[in-house]
Design an enzyme around this catalytic site. Structure first.
Site, short mmCIF file in Angstrom:
data_model
loop_
_atom_site.label_atom_id
_atom_site.label_comp_id
_atom_site.label_asym_id
_atom_site.label_seq_id
_atom_site.Cartn_x
_atom_site.Cartn_y
_atom_site.Cartn_z
N SER A 179 0.83 -1.23 0.00
CA SER A 179 0.00 0.00 0.00
C SER A 179 0.85 1.26 0.00
O SER A 179 0.55 2.23 -0.71
CB SER A 179 -0.97 0.01 1.19
OG SER A 179 -0.29 -0.26 2.39
N ARG A 211 2.89 -4.63 17.18
CA ARG A 211 1.49 -4.21 16.99
C ARG A 211 0.55 -5.30 17.48
O ARG A 211 -0.56 -5.03 17.91
CB ARG A 211 1.25 -3.87 15.51
CG ARG A 211 2.14 -2.75 14.99
CD ARG A 211 2.01 -2.57 13.48
NE ARG A 211 2.36 -3.77 12.73
CZ ARG A 211 2.20 -3.92 11.42
NH1 ARG A 211 1.71 -2.93 10.70
NH2 ARG A 211 2.55 -5.03 10.82
N HIS A 221 5.83 -12.84 8.31
CA HIS A 221 6.03 -11.47 7.82
C HIS A 221 7.23 -11.44 6.89
O HIS A 221 8.19 -12.20 7.09
CB HIS A 221 6.25 -10.48 8.97
CG HIS A 221 6.00 -9.08 8.58
ND1 HIS A 221 6.97 -8.29 7.99
CD2 HIS A 221 4.88 -8.32 8.63
CE1 HIS A 221 6.45 -7.11 7.73
NE2 HIS A 221 5.18 -7.09 8.11
N HIS A 234 -1.87 -8.94 1.93
CA HIS A 234 -1.54 -7.67 2.60
C HIS A 234 -2.70 -7.34 3.55
O HIS A 234 -2.98 -8.10 4.47
CB HIS A 234 -1.30 -6.62 1.52
CG HIS A 234 -0.76 -5.30 2.01
ND1 HIS A 234 -0.10 -5.14 3.19
CD2 HIS A 234 -0.80 -4.05 1.45
CE1 HIS A 234 0.25 -3.88 3.35
NE2 HIS A 234 -0.17 -3.18 2.31
N ASP A 290 -2.28 -8.55 12.18
CA ASP A 290 -3.63 -8.99 11.85
C ASP A 290 -4.14 -10.13 12.73
O ASP A 290 -5.34 -10.42 12.73
CB ASP A 290 -3.70 -9.43 10.38
CG ASP A 290 -3.39 -8.27 9.46
OD1 ASP A 290 -3.86 -7.16 9.74
OD2 ASP A 290 -2.66 -8.48 8.48
#
Ligand code: AMX
Length: 445
Positions: A249, A334, A325, A279, A380
């Site tokens: 992105s 995160r 990742h 993604h 995520d």
């Protein structure tokens, strides 16, 4: 209409940014002049074929991903940002993050408050045609497609386009890109909330409160009045905003922006990349996975039962969503801060407990399988469970939340690209025959 006070505050933010530009331009000019010919590293044929993985080929000022410490925003780790950035209650404000990414400085509470008010004021209006376009989209269209169309429709308002057509000087492009970026960041939550209400609810937005911040008003427009949810949104929008320049992105936005396409055109392209399952779409896949696991094994399965399920998924050739990742080699910070939020706000929630059980099991199983370079969870793996707790179960909307956040980081990147006068991107591509020819020559030599 923007009030006189806010006009002063906009110029204050611009002024602070304008102050740091000359020195940064000088540093860049020196770097190019004195070291422009130096080699940053070799490029292997495997990297050329393999998605340019690891090639140092972009300059991004706003953040840098460290494989072992996670994302650093202007040199600050995520836990440091959580402590240092201004907050409404406890979680950092995404507006403060934008200030940090743009200026390189942690804002004072009062500077942050001014920016919060400015963004709130800019968010109040969106063009009539955007409302009509978003409201006319079919309910079965994926929310990410709707968001990309909505953002593109805002392009009629681009101040950069107007300034460019009027012949503004290249060194001043950044001012108008900053204006467009602030408008985009302020308005994208309203478009996202419209998509949420149109797709799953009664097509009517909840009321906003001009004294609140972007995350609280975004939550209210979607219909969430729980203040813990507002805090979750503040955390969510802060942690998803930027992940250096090479992710799809950010790179897509930067690439399109390098053609001097305005922030709306550039970010619409970035959103289309975010919509891919490898993604941003991975967050919806994660929740689907969690619900499937829960359905099959019950609310509180043992580690053994979870391990069996995970191994079956792997054996069927599927990936474990939320794990692995391309750059990180540790648990994503995160993920960690979302797990801490869950422990604080919803310690008994069965879905969050399931996320914690998976965290005990999956890294071990992936390590044993021996394929994934990073067996640990990414951002995520947790977000869906937190949203479900507050009643947001519509998982195909989750990537839209990611998109609202990512606008903050990539537009800060665009502002810097124009401030530094970075050129149009044009790497060299090779045909397979070119590479074969190169290999045969180098073998002969
Ligand atoms: N489950 C099973 N296998 C995995 C895996 C996972 N979570 N992560 C990696 N692998 C496999 C890969 O599929 C690959 O197999 P192959 O050689 O047969 O193709 C092998 O391990 C090596 O891959 P890698 O070098 O570790 O990963 P990558 O850099 O090519 O891809 C990523 C990274 C994130 C796409 C991958 O780990 C993945 O597919 N994860 C699941 C999807 C996901 O969580 N995506 C979200 C990423 C974060 C984001 O952008 N939002």
């Amino acid at each position: 209409m923007i009030s006189a006070t806010l006009k002063r505050s906009i110029s204050a933010l611009k002024q602070r940014f304008a102050d740091v530009i000359p020195e940064t331009r000088e540093r860049l000019a020196r770097l190019r002049k004195e070291h422009g010919n130096k080699v940053l590293g070799p490029i292997t044929i495997e990297q050329v074929i393999g998605g340019m993985r690891g090639i140092k080929g972009l300059m991004t000022e706003t953040s840098k991903l460290d494989a072992f410490k996670g994302i650093k925003f202007r040199g600050l780790t995520l836990p440091e940002c959580q402590v240092r950035l201004p907050s409404a209650k406890r979680e950092p404000l995404p507006e403060a993050m934008f200030y940090l990414l743009i200026t390189g400085e942690v804002p004072s509470n009062s500077d942050c408050d001014i920016l919060v008010r400015e963004i709130a004021e800019r968010s109040e209006t969106i063009p009539e045609h955007t409302v009509r376009i978003v409201n006319s989209l079919p309910q079965h269209m994926h929310p990410m497609n709707q968001l990309s169309i909505g953002v593109l429709s805002l392009q009629t308002e681009s101040k950069f386009v107007r300034a460019y057509n009027a012949g503004v000087k290249k060194e001043n492009y950044w001012e108008y890109v900053l204006e467009d970026s602030l408008d985009l960041i302020a308005r994208i939550p309203r478009i996202a909330a419209m998509i949420y209400r149109n797709t799953y609810k009664d097509r009517r937005l909840g009321p906003t409160d001009p004294s609140l911040d972007l995350s609280a008003n975004f939550s209210k427009m979607m219909g969430f009045e729980n203040e813990h949810f507002w805090e979750l949104m503040r955390l969510y929008l802060t942690i998803h905003c930027d992940h250096e320049g090479g992710n799809v992105s950010a790179h897509a936005t930067h690439l399109v922006g390098s053609a001097l396409s305005d922030p709306y055109l550039a970010y619409s392209a970035g959103l289309n990349g975010l919509a891919g399952p490898l993604h941003g779409l991975a967050n919806q896949e994660c929740l689907k996975f969690l619900l499937k696991l829960q359905e099959k094994t019950g609310q509180n399965p043992t580690e053994e039962v979870v391990e069996k399920f995970v191994k079956e998924i792997l054996a069927s050739g599927q990936v474990i969503p939320g794990y692995g990742h391309a750059v990180l080699r540790v648990t994503d910070p995160r993920f960690v801060c979302q797990m801490e939020f869950a422990k604080r706000v919803m310690p008994k929630d069965p879905l969050c407990k399931l996320v914690a059980t998976l965290y005990k099991v999956v890294p071990r199983v992936l390590k044993e399988a021996g394929k994934a370079a990073n067996p640990y969870p990414n951002v995520d793996a947790h977000s869906g469970a937190l949203l479900v707790y507050f009643g947001m179960r519509e998982f195909d909307f989750y990537t839209v939340l990611f998109g609202v956040s990512r606008a903050i980081g990539v537009s800060a990147g665009l502002v810097w690209s124009r401030a530094l006068g970075l050129p149009i991107e044009r790497p060299n591509s090779l045909t397979m025959a070119n590479i074969e020819e190169y290999v045969s020559k180098s073998t002969l030599a």
